[in-house]
Design a protein around this motif. Sequence first.
Motif, PDB file in Angstrom:
ATOM      1  N   ALA A 202       7.240 -10.792 -17.413  1.00 31.69           N
ATOM      2  CA  ALA A 202       7.149 -11.975 -16.551  1.00 31.69           C
ATOM      3  C   ALA A 202       8.049 -11.820 -15.336  1.00 31.69           C
ATOM      4  O   ALA A 202       7.680 -12.201 -14.216  1.00 31.69           O
ATOM      5  N   HIS A 203       9.237 -11.244 -15.526  1.00 31.71           N
ATOM      6  CA  HIS A 203      10.164 -11.068 -14.404  1.00 31.71           C
ATOM      7  C   HIS A 203       9.643 -10.040 -13.411  1.00 31.71           C
ATOM      8  O   HIS A 203       9.761 -10.240 -12.188  1.00 31.71           O
TER       9      HIS A 203
ATOM     10  N   LYS B 220       3.424 -17.696 -17.642  1.00 31.12           N
ATOM     11  CA  LYS B 220       3.418 -18.248 -19.013  1.00 31.12           C
ATOM     12  C   LYS B 220       2.810 -17.269 -20.007  1.00 31.12           C
ATOM     13  O   LYS B 220       3.306 -17.109 -21.131  1.00 31.12           O
TER      14      LYS B 220
ATOM     15  N   GLY C  65      10.680 -19.284 -13.255  1.00 31.61           N
ATOM     16  CA  GLY C  65      11.694 -18.382 -13.826  1.00 31.61           C
ATOM     17  C   GLY C  65      12.516 -17.683 -12.770  1.00 31.61           C
ATOM     18  O   GLY C  65      13.151 -16.660 -13.039  1.00 31.61           O
TER      19      GLY C  65
ATOM     20  N   ASN D  77      11.321 -11.343 -21.644  1.00 30.63           N
ATOM     21  CA  ASN D  77      10.529 -11.756 -20.477  1.00 30.63           C
ATOM     22  C   ASN D  77      10.507 -10.700 -19.379  1.00 30.63           C
ATOM     23  O   ASN D  77      10.388 -11.025 -18.180  1.00 30.63           O
TER      24      ASN D  77
ATOM     25  N   ARG E 267       5.127 -14.168 -20.629  1.00 31.04           N
ATOM     26  CA  ARG E 267       6.305 -14.460 -21.457  1.00 31.04           C
ATOM     27  C   ARG E 267       6.030 -14.206 -22.931  1.00 31.04           C
ATOM     28  O   ARG E 267       6.965 -14.042 -23.724  1.00 31.04           O
TER      29      ARG E 267
END
Length: 995
Positions: free
Chosen positions: A581-582, A569, A622, A578, A572
């Motif tokens: 985050a990935h 979170k 995700g 993102n 992101r």
Amino acid sequence: MNNPKVSVVVPIYNQERYLRDCLDSLEAQTLEEIEFILINDGSKDSSIDIMNEYAAKNPKFIIVDKGNDGVGKTINIGIDMAKGEYIAELDSDDFAAADMYEKLYEVAKKNDVDIVKSSVNNFIGEGENLNVYFKEEIARKGYYNRVINPLEEKEVFTFKMYAWCSLYRRELLQDNKIIWNEDVSAYNDNGFYWQTMSLAKSVYYVEDYFNYHRRDNEHSTVRDSNKMFNNFFAEHAFIVEKLIKSGTFEGLKKYFFSWKLDNYYFALTRIEFERKQDFFQLVAKDFRKDIEEYGLNAVHFVNQSQKIKINAIVKDPIQYFYTDYLKQYYKVSVVVPVHNSANYIRQTIESLLTQTLYGLEIILVENGSTDNTLEILKEYEGRDWRIQLHSIGASDAGTARNYGLERAHGQYIIFLDADDIFYPTMIAKAYNASVKDDAEVIWFKTAYKDLLSGQTNPYNNFFNVAQMPNHRPFSFKQLKWNPYKAFNGWAWDKMFKTDYVRANNLTFQSLPVANDGYFTYLAMANAQRITTVNEILQLHIIGHGNNISFSKHDENYRNDYDMILEIVKELRKFDDENTSAHLFLKSMLPHMEWMMQRGYKTQEALQKYFNLLVSGGLEELGFIEILNEENSASDQEVIDRFEQVLDYHVDDFDKFMLEIGNQWIGKERNRLNYIPNAQVQQRNGKIIFGQNASEAQNTAGGLFAMIIPKKDTENVTAVVEILFLADNAPAVKDTLNLSFAINADKEGELQSNLFQAEWANGEKVMTDNIYYTYIDNVFTVYVKYTGKYTGFEYIFSNATSRSFPNKFSVLGINTGYITTIFPEVLPEMKRIEAIHQNYHAPALYGQRTVFRYEGTKEQSEELLCVELPNYAFNNVVFALEIANIPNNRPAIYDTLYFGFFLDSEKEIQANVFQAEWEKGRPALMDNVYYRVEGNKVYIGARFTEIWAAYHFKLKSIVGRELNQDYSVNYLAQELVEKELSVLPKDAQFIKEVQG
């Protein structure tokens, strides 16, 4: 006593806990002509009762009971009462060696000196837990064992000023009207020291350590910061007044001012951080007076830097506090959450106290321990001023770390665990690297030690040099490939700039498990200046059963997931695509796989984690978004496996395990991977227990470990001589026989098989106190604590395997005199209790049993038992000659041929493949039976008539193994003169005849 040689004055106020130790040491004094003046200063506890008890049985004790007037007036009363040639003062929570006053008096008389001073044993604890942790010399080399005039050799004014390790000539005190300052409630020994030393004509220092000075009394005045504020400045003014009056001030100025500065810095170690600035302002005011009234700046200091420091404080005490004091004394704050760590917290704290960096603040946050952890922490708090102890009640480690973070004052901060060991230069090397590169994060290499296997290995995967750029410092984004794969999310292998942490509002999650990941990953991801120390600086301890990461995942099954989710979170917010985050999620998928393979001990917890993932957990992270991205081959392999998980639903766990789970994660669950080094053959070693019994009961430490290759059919057979070393008692020796292997089962899975762990004699001290674990390919032997000064020594007399050359390694785990507390005996540890039997058949022939007691056909007598060692496919065959001898009738002879092996289809069980007679005599076929019990076969015969008998002898016996791996036990009584046993229900009568 009219003419004592020594009078010992003991001021007493609320010391019932320690008073008996003090008075016992006085009662044991070898000097006969001595008096003890005990003065009760208005105690509210039972101190006066204890005093009266000793006085009632020993006239050397003189009691004064009065109201509370303070220590100064109390000691002055004692000095006025004293009749001895020499006077001593002893604190009531300290004690003296039995010959202290006799030896000091002899020195004083022989050298005709005013003062004798001895060195000091600083101690903590009580009874068997008493620990003299620091022996403190009273003087420097070159000043011992000779008469010194203090005003001629003024360097002595830089020595320790303790009063309670000294003798003073009574005339010195009386003639010069030397008193303790009665206007302060503490630190009045300062003024007494300066008066006595400045007026004495002769002083003698002895190196002997006679006095035992307690450093862990919670009620000691050095723990009361209010007394420092209220008394230090007044006592210093008292000293100046006395020195001026005696005419010695001018000659002692440079020593006095230097000493006073050191004294104020000592006070700063005891004063709360929030009050230090106020204290600096008072110090500045005091030294300003010294400059203006006593010419401090005209004095040539021994160390001129002290004069510079004084003037800087006087000029601007607040600026000095921030620009000089904090940088010198608060370089690094060390935060350690502590919970139920009694067995290993000592070694952790000791490794912190021996750090080479000066300027540590050690913040210990205890959170609801139910063992004696808190008592140990209090002991260390009293011992070292750098330690701040906070007990915050039951909470998790994340909350405890945040509590410490809020109270940290260091330029840098490091979060450490309570069960690890830190190399002495760890913090210094990390700090120096951080200062050199002005780093926000400092990252260094670590290793781990597994207490169950004895193995120590580096964490190379979590300090990935290949991903780092060549220059230092570097930003997080300059880490190559996926930067989140270069490190692990634990905090203890990194140091952080405190301002950086607070500017980014970094905190720990309030979780029992995985609470440091959120802090660490975000601290790294935000960092613009990271530097490294490419050297192992810390030893992370695992395998003792209390590691958070290895013991609490089951009861907190989703903590690890929640850590990952909250980081995703936050990441992101870094970019619209993102990307961060990935990348982070891809780095976490192998960790999530590890959690399924090894993180959970129980199937129930694994199922809960599975349900979490398939009920929307993967989507919330995700995971769907990364399916169609271009991924590396290694990433794609793990992504494909988790994509299969999406095909399942809640309550599909059994189906998942059957279809793919057992193949994917089942093989790896709770598996280790240790590679033996055949060059390591530490085949002898010794442990001597140095721990106190009160802390070490039911603990066990590794003695040695054997590691074999993780391959089918690899094995080890060893014979180990073990000697128990008793404390002033006979030694005990026994031989441990070991045999174990790695074998593949029907599915090809490698299994750890133990064939033998047996004693030759079965000595009780061995069977009670020696344990083993056989985990994966590591066999470890442990010894349980048996008492201080006892121990165990091992020597391998032989160790071999079917491989040539041998491919196994032998590692000594602990050796020497051990004072650190071992972990408690764990459920995984199994006691070695089996005793090796004589597996060679004895040459016993002509055994018989005669029925001399009436019985029935439903009763019987068992003749013998043949037993095989408990491992699969072992076998034995034998020929047993048996004669049925009726009462006064012809005997009937036959030979029984019998064979069995141990079957392992379900569990080890004897399986009979032959039971047949050579001739088939009915009198024997109807009455002789066998029965099976585990790995044993019993041969028995039922009652036929009174006075009848069976005669039997073992004609031959042979087993599959070369060493005749079986035992024969003859069971029948020769004369049966009591009621027989009931015929066993599982008795199988032998009816077959050889073809």
